[in-house]
Structure formats: structure tokens, C-alpha cells
Design an enzyme around this catalytic site. Structure first.
Site, short mmCIF file in Angstrom:
data_model
loop_
_atom_site.label_atom_id
_atom_site.label_comp_id
_atom_site.label_asym_id
_atom_site.label_seq_id
_atom_site.Cartn_x
_atom_site.Cartn_y
_atom_site.Cartn_z
N ASN A 156 5.48 -3.21 -3.38
CA ASN A 156 5.85 -2.39 -2.22
C ASN A 156 4.89 -2.76 -1.10
OD1 ASN A 156 6.44 -0.49 -0.31
ND2 ASN A 156 5.73 1.29 -1.49
N GLY A 207 1.22 -1.42 -4.49
CA GLY A 207 1.03 -1.44 -3.04
C GLY A 207 0.06 -2.53 -2.63
N GLY A 234 -3.46 4.17 -2.84
CA GLY A 234 -4.30 3.61 -1.80
C GLY A 234 -5.72 4.13 -1.79
N LYS A 289 4.96 -1.92 1.89
CA LYS A 289 4.81 -0.87 2.91
C LYS A 289 4.94 -1.51 4.30
CE LYS A 289 2.21 1.76 -0.43
NZ LYS A 289 1.22 2.78 -0.71
N HIS A 293 9.47 7.78 -1.79
CA HIS A 293 8.04 7.45 -1.85
C HIS A 293 7.24 8.61 -1.25
CE1 HIS A 293 4.20 5.53 -1.21
NE2 HIS A 293 4.57 4.65 -2.11
N SER A 348 -2.90 2.49 -7.04
CA SER A 348 -4.10 1.68 -7.22
C SER A 348 -4.06 0.82 -8.49
CB SER A 348 -5.36 2.56 -7.22
OG SER A 348 -5.49 3.20 -5.95
N GLU A 350 4.83 8.68 0.67
CA GLU A 350 4.56 8.55 2.11
C GLU A 350 5.75 9.02 2.93
OE1 GLU A 350 3.30 4.46 1.88
OE2 GLU A 350 1.54 5.12 0.73
N GLU A 382 4.08 8.12 -9.31
CA GLU A 382 2.98 7.77 -8.42
C GLU A 382 2.21 9.03 -8.05
OE1 GLU A 382 3.94 3.70 -6.44
OE2 GLU A 382 4.48 5.30 -5.07
P1 13P Z 1 -1.42 1.23 -3.90
O1 13P Z 1 -1.15 0.24 -5.03
O2 13P Z 1 -1.87 0.57 -2.65
O3 13P Z 1 -2.26 2.36 -4.35
O4 13P Z 1 0.02 1.86 -3.54
C1 13P Z 1 0.81 2.34 -4.54
C2 13P Z 1 2.15 2.67 -3.98
O5 13P Z 1 2.28 3.58 -3.19
C3 13P Z 1 3.28 1.82 -4.37
O6 13P Z 1 4.47 2.36 -3.93
#
Ligand code: 13P
Length: 252
Positions: A11, A235, A175, A13, A97, A214, A99, A169
Site C-alpha cells: 500500500n 505501507g 506507521g 499510500k 483503511h 509496521s 486513514e 491493521e
Molecule cells: P505501515 O507498514 O507503514 O505501518 O503501514 C501499514 C498500512 O497502513 C498498510 O495499509
């Protein structure tokens, strides 16, 4: 039953651009030649799906999108429809997601609508669920995940989950560099599978539940070793070819 074939999905983003995605995709392609053991997908910003589709043609790596409108077409300025995604051989679409839930006010009902719209266009939703830190600390993890799942179950029915992927997640792990322990991940993955099994044990046994939050090259293997963890949604580490490739290898 034997474990489900793992899926590792990137992903990106709102990262990358044309100049940086080309070497990234080419390096991932080169590193995955002869890979038959793990399913791999890249969920890119929609603008880059045409380029991604061309670069991934014939590789077996699937094209994915990060979001889509719940509407089929019409006066929705700035939105992107499932019909448009279908033009670029998009296989997966992320729905819900955290976010999107937290920053764009996507509630459970809207996420359920998106999930249904994605399936009605013959694409596979990657449904994201997960709790906030405050919810975990209050002992509400299962309640929150159940609510997020039930919104989709009540709109689309359990049969819809035969053509879907779930990603657990935990929001506090996204993140932040704080990964859920493998036991924490397993506990929630098992809970999700059991909740589906209450309605259909075959579908529950077959669905892939990814862990996201992460995931890095050095923690992927232990997370993926857990019974109900069928790969990852990645991510930050998906933006570096070597890191992403190491995570794909860990899922073998
Ligand atoms: P990170 O791997 O950067 O923590 O993000 C995870 C994520 O939100 C994948 O959709």
C-alpha cells in the site's frame, strides 16, 4: 486444512511518483521472477494504475487501488469509480483503511457500501479493520473489529467473503514502528475467522486475513508464521524494493 496461499500487498499510500515508481516496480518484478509461492499485489495511487498495469503485465503481480467511490457513476467531482479501475485491470481495492476512516470520515456503513460496489464490479476488496490504541487499552478490540466486520456482513452477507481479503491493521501500529506482537495479531485474526465461521465455516477457513502495521523485513517472518496470519498489507516498507522483496520471501 493446509494453510492458505499467502498474499503480500503493497500500500503505497500517497507516496511515489512516475519517476520513482518505475525503478521500484522494475526491481520488485526482477526480484519476484519465478515466484509461485506467494501472491503479490501493489496498491498504487489511482493516477498511476495505467503505468502500473503496463509494467506488471505478464508478471503475476496484481494491480490494486487504495480507494474507490461507493457510487457507480455520476456527479461526484474528484471521485474515481469501479468502472474506471476496471479499465486498468485492477484486481484488488482497499476498502476502509484506517486513514480513510479517521481522516475522511468513512464510517462502517460507507465502507460496507464500497465493499459491495467493488464486488459488483468483479474486483476483490481488501477490507481493513482495526482498533485505536485507546480502544485496545479499554479492552474493546474485539468489539470494534466485530462492529467493522458486521457492517459488511449485514450488507453483503457471508458469501461475499469468499471473494474478499481482510486486513487486520491495529491503528496504533500503522506507521509508528510499533508492531503488534505475533500473539496479539494471531488473537485478533483468530477472532475474525471465528466470527465468520459462525455463519460459514468453509468461507472462514478459506479467507485470507492479512496483518498490517509496521511490517518490516525483520519482523515479517514471525508474524506470518502464525496460524491465522496469511500475509501482510505493507505501507512504508513497500516503498523500498529490497525491503518489500524480503517481506515477500518471508511469506513463503
Ligand atoms: P505501515 O507498514 O507503514 O505501518 O503501514 C501499514 C498500512 O497502513 C498498510 O495499509
Amino acid at each position: 486444512m493446509s494453510k492458505r496461499q499467502s498474499l503480500v500487498a503493497a500500500n503505497w499510500k500517497m507516496n511515489s511518483n512516475l519517476a520513482s515508481m518505475k525503478p521500484l516496480v522494475d526491481a520488485i518484478k526482477a526480484g519476484l521472477v519465478d515466484n509461485n509461492d506467494v501472491d503479490v499485489a501493489i496498491c498504487a495511487p489511482s493516477l498511476y494504475l495505467p503505468e502500473l498495469e503496463q509494467r506488471l503485465a505478464g508478471t503475476g503481480i496484481a494491480v490494486g487501488a487504495q480507494n474507490v467511490s461507493e457510487h457507480e457513476a455520476g456527479a461526484f467531482t474528484g471521485e474515481i469509480s469501479t468502472t474506471m479501475l476496471n479499465d486498468f485491470n485492477c484486481h484488488f481495492v482497499i476498502a476502509g483503511h484506517s486513514e480513510r476512516r479517521s481522516m475522511y470520515a468513512e464510517n462502517d456503513e460507507l465502507v460496507a457500501d464500497k465493499f459491495a460496489q467493488i464486488q459488483s464490479a468483479a474486483m476483490v476488496p481488501i477490507l481493513c479493520v482495526g482498533e485505536l490504541l485507546s480502544e485496545r487499552e479499554a479492552g474493546l478490540t474485539e468489539e470494534v473489529v466485530a462492529r467493522q466486520l458486521d457492517a459488511v456482513l449485514s450488507k453483503s452477507g457471508v458469501a461475499a467473503f469468499s471473494q474478499a481479503v481482510i486486513a487486520y491493521e491495529p491503528v496504533w501500529a500503522i506507521g509508528t514502528g510499533k508492531t503488534a506482537s505475533k500473539e496479539q495479531a494471531q488473537e485478533v485474526h483468530e477472532f475474525i475467522r471465528q466470527r465468520l465461521a459462525q455463519q460459514d465455516s468453509t468461507i472462514a477457513a478459506g479467507i485470507r486475513i492479512l496483518y498490517g502495521g509496521s511490517v518490516k523485513a525483520d519482523n515479517a517472518k514471525e508474524l506470518f508464521s502464525m496460524t491465522d496470519v496469511d500475509g501482510g498489507l505493507i505501507g512504508g516498507a513497500s516503498l523500498k524494493a529490497n525491503d518489500f522483496l524480503a517481506i515477500c520471501r518471508a511469506a513463503r
